[in-house]
Design a protein around this motif. Structure first.
Motif, PDB file in Angstrom:
ATOM      1  N   UNK B 137       0.843  -1.190   0.000  1.00 58.24           N
ATOM      2  CA  UNK B 137       0.000   0.000   0.000  1.00 58.24           C
ATOM      3  C   UNK B 137       0.874   1.233   0.000  1.00 58.24           C
ATOM      4  N   UNK B 138       0.716   2.093  -0.960  1.00 58.35           N
ATOM      5  CA  UNK B 138       1.380   3.410  -0.953  1.00 58.35           C
ATOM      6  C   UNK B 138       2.885   3.342  -0.746  1.00 58.35           C
ATOM      7  N   UNK B 140       6.556   4.099  -1.463  1.00 64.18           N
ATOM      8  CA  UNK B 140       7.362   5.050  -2.236  1.00 64.18           C
ATOM      9  C   UNK B 140       8.772   4.485  -2.350  1.00 64.18           C
ATOM     10  N   UNK B 141       9.007   3.835  -3.483  1.00 62.42           N
ATOM     11  CA  UNK B 141      10.259   3.101  -3.661  1.00 62.42           C
ATOM     12  C   UNK B 141      11.481   4.012  -3.558  1.00 62.42           C
ATOM     13  N   UNK B 142      11.302   5.277  -3.899  1.00 61.79           N
ATOM     14  CA  UNK B 142      12.463   6.184  -3.905  1.00 61.79           C
ATOM     15  C   UNK B 142      12.998   6.414  -2.492  1.00 61.79           C
ATOM     16  N   UNK B 143      12.233   6.046  -1.470  1.00 59.39           N
ATOM     17  CA  UNK B 143      12.689   6.257  -0.088  1.00 59.39           C
ATOM     18  C   UNK B 143      13.181   4.968   0.553  1.00 59.39           C
ATOM     19  N   UNK B 144      13.299   3.900  -0.246  1.00 56.34           N
ATOM     20  CA  UNK B 144      13.558   2.584   0.347  1.00 56.34           C
ATOM     21  C   UNK B 144      14.948   2.036   0.056  1.00 56.34           C
ATOM     22  N   UNK B 145      15.895   2.924  -0.268  1.00 62.06           N
ATOM     23  CA  UNK B 145      17.275   2.458  -0.403  1.00 62.06           C
ATOM     24  C   UNK B 145      17.796   2.024   0.957  1.00 62.06           C
ATOM     25  N   UNK B 146      18.855   1.218   0.957  1.00 59.76           N
ATOM     26  CA  UNK B 146      19.479   0.853   2.233  1.00 59.76           C
ATOM     27  C   UNK B 146      19.869   2.125   2.962  1.00 59.76           C
ATOM     28  N   UNK B 147      19.626   2.163   4.270  1.00 56.61           N
ATOM     29  CA  UNK B 147      19.986   3.347   5.058  1.00 56.61           C
ATOM     30  C   UNK B 147      21.506   3.465   5.151  1.00 56.61           C
TER      31      UNK B 147
END
Lengths: 119, 410
Positions: B137-138, B140-147
């Motif tokens: 749900x919702x 946002x792949x652009x925020x899901x890089x490895x930290x």
């Protein structure tokens, strides 16, 4: 997988009694073997190999480290064992270091070998 | 910066305390060596804020090379990777989906793939693939890089910093020690020996065993004791010492009366030996031997909080001390040599590897005993001699950082 042979280069027949039992490729194996040998065997090995180190060095320096023939690599590993055994004879007269942390608690981690064997 | 000054190696004067009066001379409490509450403070106010050395760039020479490291006292797992763009980065080893680790050990890869649900990241840390992505749900792949973890490199040493915003740069943290060693040829050397142990000893107590010379004539009586002690310096005092804000440097000489053994003479003929001193090794090496002592052996550089960098001619070795709990430490040491160009040089180096390793076996034998004594409650305090001022300095630097962090802000 490394297959041990009992070869040594020509001219080093006097060291054949130590091959392959005293030939190992890693520091961890050499140290584990050293601490299990009785002093008289370590001394016999030291007495046989130490006077031959200069001849061994002269012979081995004909080969590049990244292409050591099998028999030369056996000789090199015997020489590395000689250096492993040396402090036990020269410094503490004991197979393992006295008054040191228990052998089982000390880890010899792997480091890259600086030579390669070509068969 | 204090001016360098030669120390008389047999004087009864306590010269170090005169130079560094702020460190005091009194006994120090054993509590910081045994208390879990104190370790919590150290983790929160020191380990979570400082740059921590975790490895060398030669462990990741090629694009896609990586290794993992755990910093147990902070519950952190990290990946150090050379990305597909060639840059070395540090990441939390935590999948952005449900937290599983995405890499183990060390190796080379194109992608890190989580073994739980198969999320895929590239070696720059960017998310590449989410299986059955439409079911989220919702998202946002652009925020899901490895930290990412702050990562900075000095002379090939990789440091990480877990602070959201590090309080100082790595250069500022290394300070005088970084300047001193700016031209030391670290890049020319490669690892030749690696050792480790996990022992029941506080990390400071463990580290102290490696940053004073007072123990040498007893602990190393069986190995290198005679190499370092003799008429000129019976108690293995450092001939030079500099204490900075948190880092420190000290230098040791060898015993000029020492007579090398046959294996050492061979090692000297074909290369060099750890136990040969500087004779025959007259290379100009920048950053070592501050007083140009003719009997120079090696320097210890203590880099706060948990790293010792010992430099010499043709080699250096490092110690890392990682607290696991208040009384358990993971120690790892590595010896670096100029890579051998010939079999005879390799044979030569094997002599130093065996002797240094066996001396380390002696060094770490005392730590668990000290720890047990402190845990017994017999001693409320311990004393450091003037020649052990480096241990006092480490203690002082730890206490000062914690006190400053806990002090009410004006």
């Amino acid at each position: 997988m490394r297959v041990l042979t009992n070869q040594l280069p020509e001219g080093f027949e006097d060291l054949l009694p130590f091959v392959p039992q005293w030939v190992f490729s890693t520091e961890r194996e050499r140290n584990a073997f050293r601490v299990q040998q009785p002093m008289r065997d370590l001394k016999a090995f030291y007495d046989a190999t130490l006077p031959r180190l200069d001849d061994i060095a002269t012979h081995l320096d004909r080969y590049p480290l990244d292409a050591m023939p099998r028999a030369a690599a056996n000789l090199l590993e015997l020489a590395l064992m000689s250096m492993e055994v040396a402090p036990a004879i020269e410094y503490y007269n004991s197979p393992d270091v006295p008054n040191s942390v228990e052998f089982e608690k000390f880890e010899i981690l792997s480091a890259p070998l600086r030579y390669q064997v070509v068969d | 910066m204090c001016a360098a000054r030669t120390i008389d190696l047999v004087t009864e004067a306590r010269l170090n305390a005169e130079r560094y009066p702020h460190l005091g001379t009194g006994p120090v409490s054993t509590q910081p060596f045994i208390s879990e509450e104190f370790l919590k403070l150290e983790c929160e106010h020191i380990f979570a804020k400082m740059w921590l050395m975790v490895g060398r760039t030669d462990q990741v020479p090629n694009k896609g090379d990586y290794f993992t490291k755990a910093v147990e006292c902070l519950n952190k797992r990290v990946i150090i990777a050379r990305g597909k763009d060639g840059e070395v980065r540090a990441f939390h080893n935590v999948c952005r989906h449900r937290g599983t680790h995405v890499a183990e050990g060390a190796g080379n890869c194109k992608y890190f793939t989580c073994r739980f649900h198969g999320w895929v990241y590239d070696t720059n840390g960017d998310i590449k693939q989410i299986p059955d992505e439409s079911q989220f749900h919702n998202l946002d792949k652009s925020t899901l890089n490895l930290r990412q973890v702050h990562c900075s490199i000095w002379k090939g040493f990789i440091f990480i910093n877990f602070a959201e915003q590090p309080r100082e740069s790595l250069t500022e943290q290394l300070a005088e020690t970084g300047e001193k060693l700016a031209d030391f040829p670290f890049e020319s050397m490669r690892v030749a020996g690696r050792w480790g142990a996990t022992l029941k000893a506080n990390w400071k107590l463990f580290q102290d065993a490696f940053q004073e010379g007072y123990h040498v004539q007893t602990v190393h009586a069986g190995t290198i004791g005679k190499y370092y002690t003799g008429q000129r310096n019976p108690n293995c005092r450092p001939y030079h010492l500099d204490l900075y804000e948190r880092n420190r440097g000290l230098s040791f000489s060898f015993n000029p009366e020492f007579e090398p053994h046959p294996s050492e003479l061979f090692a000297i003929r074909t290369g060099q030996s750890l136990s040969q001193g500087s004779e025959g090794l007259k290379q100009e090496v920048p950053g070592i031997n501050p007083d140009a002592d003719p009997y120079y052996s090696f320097d210890i550089n203590g880099i706060f909080p948990n790293w010792l960098l010992d430099t010499s001619i043709g080699f250096f070795f490092i110690h890392e001390f990682w607290p696991l709990d208040a009384i358990t430490t993971r120690w790892e040491a590595q010896l670096y040599f100029v890579p051998p160009q010939s079999a005879s040089q390799l044979m030569s180096q094997a002599q130093s590897i065996a002797l240094l390793r066996d001396a380390f076996r002696e060094d770490i034998a005392t730590s668990e005993g000290s720890q047990a004594g402190m845990l017994s409650g017999t001693l409320d305090t311990i004393d450091f001699a003037d020649t052990e001022i480096t241990c006092r300095h480490q203690y002082y630097a730890v206490m000062k950082m914690i006190e400053e962090a806990l002090a009410p802000h004006a």
